[in-house]
Each structure stands twice: as structure tokens, then as C-alpha cells.
Write a protein that holds these residues in place. Structure first.
Motif, PDB file in Angstrom:
ATOM      1  N   MET A 177      -1.758   1.432 -30.206  1.00  0.00           N
ATOM      2  CA  MET A 177      -0.990   1.009 -28.954  1.00  0.00           C
ATOM      3  C   MET A 177      -1.425   0.674 -27.768  1.00  0.00           C
ATOM      4  SD  MET A 177       2.173   3.682 -27.486  1.00  0.00           S
ATOM      5  CE  MET A 177       3.042   3.139 -25.893  1.00  0.00           C
ATOM      6  N   LYS A 178      -0.778  -0.299 -27.206  1.00  0.00           N
ATOM      7  CA  LYS A 178      -1.496  -0.942 -25.899  1.00  0.00           C
ATOM      8  C   LYS A 178      -0.312  -0.839 -24.642  1.00  0.00           C
ATOM      9  CE  LYS A 178      -3.254  -5.331 -24.270  1.00  0.00           C
ATOM     10  NZ  LYS A 178      -3.878  -6.731 -24.882  1.00  0.00           N
ATOM     11  N   VAL A 179      -0.597  -0.529 -23.466  1.00  0.00           N
ATOM     12  CA  VAL A 179       0.233  -0.614 -22.272  1.00  0.00           C
ATOM     13  C   VAL A 179      -0.259  -1.469 -21.314  1.00  0.00           C
ATOM     14  CG1 VAL A 179       1.884   0.725 -20.934  1.00  0.00           C
ATOM     15  CG2 VAL A 179       1.133   1.811 -23.136  1.00  0.00           C
ATOM     16  N   SER A 180       0.554  -2.512 -20.702  1.00  0.00           N
ATOM     17  CA  SER A 180      -0.033  -3.323 -19.534  1.00  0.00           C
ATOM     18  C   SER A 180       0.810  -3.035 -18.429  1.00  0.00           C
ATOM     19  CB  SER A 180       0.031  -4.714 -20.047  1.00  0.00           C
ATOM     20  OG  SER A 180      -0.928  -4.867 -21.059  1.00  0.00           O
ATOM     21  N   VAL A 181       0.186  -3.021 -17.530  1.00  0.00           N
ATOM     22  CA  VAL A 181       1.038  -2.426 -16.279  1.00  0.00           C
ATOM     23  C   VAL A 181       0.635  -3.749 -14.914  1.00  0.00           C
ATOM     24  CG1 VAL A 181       1.452  -0.775 -14.313  1.00  0.00           C
ATOM     25  CG2 VAL A 181       1.270  -0.162 -16.499  1.00  0.00           C
ATOM     26  N   LYS A 182       1.683  -4.167 -14.375  1.00  0.00           N
ATOM     27  CA  LYS A 182       1.321  -5.083 -13.230  1.00  0.00           C
ATOM     28  C   LYS A 182       1.537  -4.613 -12.033  1.00  0.00           C
ATOM     29  CE  LYS A 182       4.258  -8.701 -11.712  1.00  0.00           C
ATOM     30  NZ  LYS A 182       4.883  -9.821 -12.007  1.00  0.00           N
ATOM     31  N   THR A 183       0.535  -4.766 -11.006  1.00  0.00           N
ATOM     32  CA  THR A 183       0.757  -3.912  -9.740  1.00  0.00           C
ATOM     33  C   THR A 183       0.494  -4.810  -8.806  1.00  0.00           C
ATOM     34  OG1 THR A 183      -0.136  -2.199 -11.067  1.00  0.00           O
ATOM     35  CG2 THR A 183       0.062  -1.707  -8.773  1.00  0.00           C
ATOM     36  N   PRO A 184       1.373  -4.726  -7.495  1.00  0.00           N
ATOM     37  CA  PRO A 184       1.064  -5.595  -6.483  1.00  0.00           C
ATOM     38  C   PRO A 184      -0.212  -5.365  -5.633  1.00  0.00           C
ATOM     39  CG  PRO A 184       2.856  -4.030  -5.953  1.00  0.00           C
ATOM     40  CD  PRO A 184       2.464  -4.005  -7.275  1.00  0.00           C
ATOM     41  N   ALA A 185      -0.522  -6.405  -4.832  1.00  0.00           N
ATOM     42  CA  ALA A 185      -1.451  -6.488  -3.603  1.00  0.00           C
ATOM     43  C   ALA A 185      -0.695  -5.734  -2.544  1.00  0.00           C
ATOM     44  CB  ALA A 185      -2.008  -7.649  -3.091  1.00  0.00           C
ATOM     45  N   THR A 186      -1.656  -5.146  -1.613  1.00  0.00           N
ATOM     46  CA  THR A 186      -0.879  -4.458  -0.713  1.00  0.00           C
ATOM     47  C   THR A 186      -1.974  -4.503   0.620  1.00  0.00           C
ATOM     48  OG1 THR A 186      -2.463  -2.444  -1.252  1.00  0.00           O
ATOM     49  CG2 THR A 186       0.131  -2.423  -2.087  1.00  0.00           C
ATOM     50  N   ILE A 187      -1.088  -4.290   1.937  1.00  0.00           N
ATOM     51  CA  ILE A 187      -1.685  -4.420   3.223  1.00  0.00           C
ATOM     52  C   ILE A 187      -1.717  -3.106   3.836  1.00  0.00           C
ATOM     53  CG2 ILE A 187      -1.907  -5.320   5.460  1.00  0.00           C
ATOM     54  CD1 ILE A 187      -1.056  -7.998   4.260  1.00  0.00           C
ATOM     55  N   ALA A 188      -2.749  -2.535   4.388  1.00  0.00           N
ATOM     56  CA  ALA A 188      -2.458  -1.017   4.782  1.00  0.00           C
ATOM     57  C   ALA A 188      -2.599  -1.239   6.303  1.00  0.00           C
ATOM     58  CB  ALA A 188      -3.647  -0.034   4.347  1.00  0.00           C
ATOM     59  N   ASN A 189      -2.416   0.127   6.845  1.00  0.00           N
ATOM     60  CA  ASN A 189      -2.356   0.170   8.307  1.00  0.00           C
ATOM     61  C   ASN A 189      -1.100  -0.468   9.158  1.00  0.00           C
ATOM     62  OD1 ASN A 189      -4.597   1.804   7.670  1.00  0.00           O
ATOM     63  ND2 ASN A 189      -6.192   0.045   8.183  1.00  0.00           N
ATOM     64  N   LEU A 190      -1.303  -1.822   8.952  1.00  0.00           N
ATOM     65  CA  LEU A 190      -0.204  -2.597   9.860  1.00  0.00           C
ATOM     66  C   LEU A 190      -0.193  -2.256  11.250  1.00  0.00           C
ATOM     67  CD1 LEU A 190       2.710  -2.222   7.186  1.00  0.00           C
ATOM     68  CD2 LEU A 190       1.052  -3.963   7.388  1.00  0.00           C
ATOM     69  N   GLY A 191      -1.755  -2.236  11.783  1.00  0.00           N
ATOM     70  CA  GLY A 191      -1.812  -2.159  13.338  1.00  0.00           C
ATOM     71  C   GLY A 191      -1.916  -0.504  13.596  1.00  0.00           C
ATOM     72  N   PRO A 192      -0.703   0.058  14.007  1.00  0.00           N
ATOM     73  CA  PRO A 192      -0.799   1.605  14.389  1.00  0.00           C
ATOM     74  C   PRO A 192      -0.969   2.535  13.354  1.00  0.00           C
ATOM     75  CG  PRO A 192       1.415   1.109  14.671  1.00  0.00           C
ATOM     76  CD  PRO A 192       0.783  -0.353  14.350  1.00  0.00           C
ATOM     77  N   GLY A 193      -0.567   2.410  12.237  1.00  0.00           N
ATOM     78  CA  GLY A 193      -0.264   3.451  11.040  1.00  0.00           C
ATOM     79  C   GLY A 193      -1.576   3.702  10.332  1.00  0.00           C
ATOM     80  N   PHE A 194      -2.672   3.656  10.824  1.00  0.00           N
ATOM     81  CA  PHE A 194      -3.795   3.856  10.122  1.00  0.00           C
ATOM     82  C   PHE A 194      -3.990   4.982   9.114  1.00  0.00           C
ATOM     83  CE2 PHE A 194      -8.148   5.988   9.583  1.00  0.00           C
ATOM     84  CZ  PHE A 194      -8.904   4.807   9.135  1.00  0.00           C
ATOM     85  N   ASP A 195      -4.350   4.588   7.691  1.00  0.00           N
ATOM     86  CA  ASP A 195      -4.259   5.616   6.753  1.00  0.00           C
ATOM     87  C   ASP A 195      -2.678   5.949   6.300  1.00  0.00           C
ATOM     88  OD1 ASP A 195      -6.718   5.147   5.907  1.00  0.00           O
ATOM     89  OD2 ASP A 195      -7.268   7.233   6.434  1.00  0.00           O
ATOM     90  N   SER A 196      -1.798   5.329   6.804  1.00  0.00           N
ATOM     91  CA  SER A 196      -0.348   5.753   6.504  1.00  0.00           C
ATOM     92  C   SER A 196       0.646   4.627   6.213  1.00  0.00           C
ATOM     93  CB  SER A 196       0.184   6.541   7.967  1.00  0.00           C
ATOM     94  OG  SER A 196       1.662   6.785   7.525  1.00  0.00           O
ATOM     95  N   PHE A 197       0.466   3.509   7.232  1.00  0.00           N
ATOM     96  CA  PHE A 197       1.674   2.402   6.715  1.00  0.00           C
ATOM     97  C   PHE A 197       1.215   1.577   5.726  1.00  0.00           C
ATOM     98  CE2 PHE A 197       3.187   2.905  11.351  1.00  0.00           C
ATOM     99  CZ  PHE A 197       4.310   3.881  10.986  1.00  0.00           C
ATOM    100  N   GLY A 198       1.868   0.860   4.866  1.00  0.00           N
ATOM    101  CA  GLY A 198       1.349  -0.126   4.112  1.00  0.00           C
ATOM    102  C   GLY A 198       2.492  -0.876   3.516  1.00  0.00           C
ATOM    103  N   LEU A 199       2.238  -2.354   3.115  1.00  0.00           N
ATOM    104  CA  LEU A 199       3.271  -2.982   2.251  1.00  0.00           C
ATOM    105  C   LEU A 199       2.654  -3.787   1.231  1.00  0.00           C
ATOM    106  CD1 LEU A 199       2.507  -6.225   3.059  1.00  0.00           C
ATOM    107  CD2 LEU A 199       3.662  -5.640   5.338  1.00  0.00           C
ATOM    108  N   ALA A 200       3.658  -4.070   0.387  1.00  0.00           N
ATOM    109  CA  ALA A 200       3.324  -4.689  -0.938  1.00  0.00           C
ATOM    110  C   ALA A 200       3.428  -6.244  -0.750  1.00  0.00           C
ATOM    111  CB  ALA A 200       4.212  -4.257  -2.300  1.00  0.00           C
ATOM    112  N   LEU A 201       2.713  -7.047  -1.523  1.00  0.00           N
ATOM    113  CA  LEU A 201       2.671  -8.508  -1.440  1.00  0.00           C
ATOM    114  C   LEU A 201       2.806  -9.220  -3.034  1.00  0.00           C
ATOM    115  CD1 LEU A 201      -0.316  -9.368   0.791  1.00  0.00           C
ATOM    116  CD2 LEU A 201       1.950  -9.487   1.432  1.00  0.00           C
ATOM    117  N   PRO A 202       3.395  -9.950  -3.094  1.00  0.00           N
ATOM    118  CA  PRO A 202       3.557 -10.567  -4.468  1.00  0.00           C
ATOM    119  C   PRO A 202       2.340 -11.560  -4.919  1.00  0.00           C
ATOM    120  CG  PRO A 202       4.657 -12.243  -2.763  1.00  0.00           C
ATOM    121  CD  PRO A 202       4.241 -10.842  -2.261  1.00  0.00           C
TER     122      PRO A 202
END
Ligand code: HSE
Length: 310
Positions: free
Chosen positions: A1-26
Motif C-alpha cells: 500500500m502507498k499513501v501520498s499527501v499533498k501539503t502547501p507551502a507556508t509563510i511564518a511570523n507575518l511580522g509581529p508573530g515570531f514563531d506563532s503566526f503563519g499562512l498557507a500558500l498554493p
């Protein structure tokens, strides 16, 4: 059996939220995990760069048991009292590495979800996020890679990750400016001080609160104030030449809401309200050209969906 998973890129911090805020990109990586049938065949890891023109950037990624995807999967097996024996892991990458776009979180999350499926789902989201964060060292890229959208996360003392998805105003656009050089996260974290002035901590505390409220109230003026940082960007300036000039020069461009470093860098994210695209590109290109750096611009929406099993 084989399982494949597609996962997005992300951007962390977003200015003030060091090690906390993040968003996903396509932009995506795909990790496939399969149990090989031949006993004794061991662990096989293949990495395939789907951007054929940049083969060299993956040359240094390990394909033995020191690979982060393998290490994450090993922790999952350990969680159920097993060790992985015969496994084939294939990593197909589209996300540029060492640019601040969450390529490592993407493959850690993809590998863990794939292995968990393969094992009959012994771990829930809470356990998988906790293992992923232990490997990555901070949860800000892991969470949006997992669940998509824009998130705040906290890695708690007991190893669990507390997160919430935040709302996003789709009138706010993202311009991701990717320079043609790599910056290793470990190096980029090594320039940060062990302690920061109280005034810097207070500065970011206020701005993180503003950031969350601006997202809920869709308040562009508040977001403008919020997208400032004194905890990491000033220290990373020496590794990302031109960063503060770009941030300051873009402030005067009509339509720009704010400019931040993507995670540990060196890519830069410009949040704008839909106008001024040409001027934004001109300011960033001119600043980086001065340092002989070429820029690739990506105009992307936020990816609302996180990791998906294919
Ligand atoms: N929060 C992390 C940092 C993101 O800025 O170092 C990079 O992985």
C-alpha cells in the motif's frame, strides 16, 4: 500500500508573530510513503525536484535516516511502540527550499499524515502536530501546512500545539518576492539574541494583538500598524541585505499595507490591497539588483485548504 499527501507551502511570523503566526500558500510538495514488500530492503528515500531548472538546490538534502521526513515518521512508529523497517519515501518538491516558504514543514507534515494512514490512523491531529513540531522546532509553519489558511499557534510546555485559524479579508493580496539565494533557517536563527529589550517585547506584544483584531475587523489601517517587528527582522537584516530599505520604501507606495520577512527569510512578503503591483516589483527589484540578487515574484492567494491525502 502507498499513501501520498499533498501539503502547501507556508509563510511564518507575518511580522509581529515570531514563531506563532503563519499562512498557507498554493504551492505544494507531495510525500508518498509505502511499505516495501521485500524484507531487509531497508529505508529508501527519493527526492524529486519538479522544478527541473533548479536541480542543484536539493543536492544537499539527506536521503538516509537523518532525513527529517524519516525522523518524523520514526517518531510516529515509536509512538505506537514500533520501528520502521522497510519503507520507501518519495518526496516531490515544488516549494523552493531555504527561502522562508516552509518547505521542511510541508514535507514533515506530508510524511507524517501519509505514514499515519499507512498504519491505520493510530494518531490523531493533536499527536501528529506535536510530533511535527518537535522535529521542526516551532509550530508556526507546521499548523498552516496541516490545516491551511492563516493561523496562530503555540507550542505548549507539555509538547502539545494550541492553534486557531484566523479570518482573512480576500481584498488583501499577497506578493511573495523570492530572491535567488538560499538562507538556512538554523543560520537565520543563530543571529537572534537570547534576550531582547523589554521595549521590543512590548512592541511585538501590542502588534500581535493588533494583528488578530485587524483580521477579525478587516481593518486595513490597524493591519498597517500591526505588520511591524522588533524581535527578529532587525537582527536578520545582515543576512537579507536590503530588507529594511525595501520595507521603508514600500511604505510610500499606494496600496501597500505592509512588508514582512517570510519566516526566517530571505523571501519577503508584501501585503497590499490590489493596486500598485508594478511599483512594488520595481522597488523590490531595484533594491535587490543593487546586491546582484534576482527576484522571482509570485502573486498568490492564501491556500484555505491544508494537507490532503491524494
Ligand atoms: N519562526 C521561524 C523563524 C520560522 O523565524 O525562525 C522559520 O522556520
Amino acid at each position: 500500500m502507498k499513501v501520498s499527501v499533498k501539503t502547501p507551502a507556508t509563510i511564518a511570523n507575518l511580522g509581529p508573530g515570531f514563531d506563532s503566526f503563519g499562512l498557507a500558500l498554493p504551492l505544494y510538495n507531495v510525500v508518498s510513503v509505502e511499505e516495501t514488500v521485500l524484507p531487509g530492503s531497508g529505508i529508501e528515500i527519493n527526492i524529486i525536484n519538479e522544478k527541473n531548472n533548479e536541480k542543484s538546490e536539493l543536492a544537499d538534502v539527506p536521503t538516509d535516516k537523518t532525513n527529517i521526513v524519516y525522523k518524523a515518521i520514526e517518531l510516529l512508529y515509536n509512538f505506537i511502540g514500533q520501528v520502521p523497517n522497510e519503507l520507501k519515501i518519495t518526496i516531490k518538491t515544488q516549494i523552493p527550499i531555504s527561502r522562508g516558504l516552509g518547505s521542511s514543514s510541508s514535507v514533515i507534515v506530508g510524511g507524517l499524515i501519509a505514514a499515519n494512514e499507512l498504519l491505520g490512523r493510530p494518531a490523531d491531529e493533536k499527536v501528529l502536530m506535536s510530533i511535527a513540531t518537535e522535529i521542526e522546532g516551532h509550530p508556526d509553519n507546521i499548523t498552516p501546512a496541516f490545516v491551511g489558511g492563516i493561523t496562530m499557534s503555540s507550542w505548549e510546555d507539555d509538547g502539545s500545539v494550541v492553534y486557531r485559524k484566523l479570518p482573512w479579508n480576500d481584498d488583501w493580496k499577497l506578493m511573495v518576492c523570492i530572491p535567488d539565494y538560499e538562507l538556512n533557517t538554523e543560520i537565520s536563527r543563530s543571529v537572534l539574541p537570547k534576550e531582547v529589550p523589554m521595549s521590543s517585547a512590548i512592541h511585538n506584544l501590542k502588534r500581535s494583538a493588533m494583528f488578530v483584531d485587524a483580521l477579525y475587523s478587516k481593518d486595513e489601517e490597524l493591519l498597517k500598524l500591526a505588520l511591524k517587528d522588533k524581535l527578529h527582522q532587525p537582527y536578520r537584516e545582515k543576512l537579507v541585505p536590503g530588507l529594511s530599505d525595501i520595507i521603508n520604501n514600500l511604505k510610500h507606495i499606494n496600496g501597500v499595507i505592509g512588508t514582512v520577512l517570510c519566516g526566517a527569510g530571505p523571501a519577503i512578503l508584501v501585503i497590499y490591497n490590489g493596486i500598485g503591483v508594478g511599483e512594488i516589483k520595481e522597488v523590490v527589484s531595484n533594491s535587490w539588483n543593487y546586491f546582484n540578487v534576482e527576484t522571482n515574484f509570485l502573486n498568490l492567494p492564501i491556500e484555505k485548504q491544508g494537507a490532503v491525502i491524494l
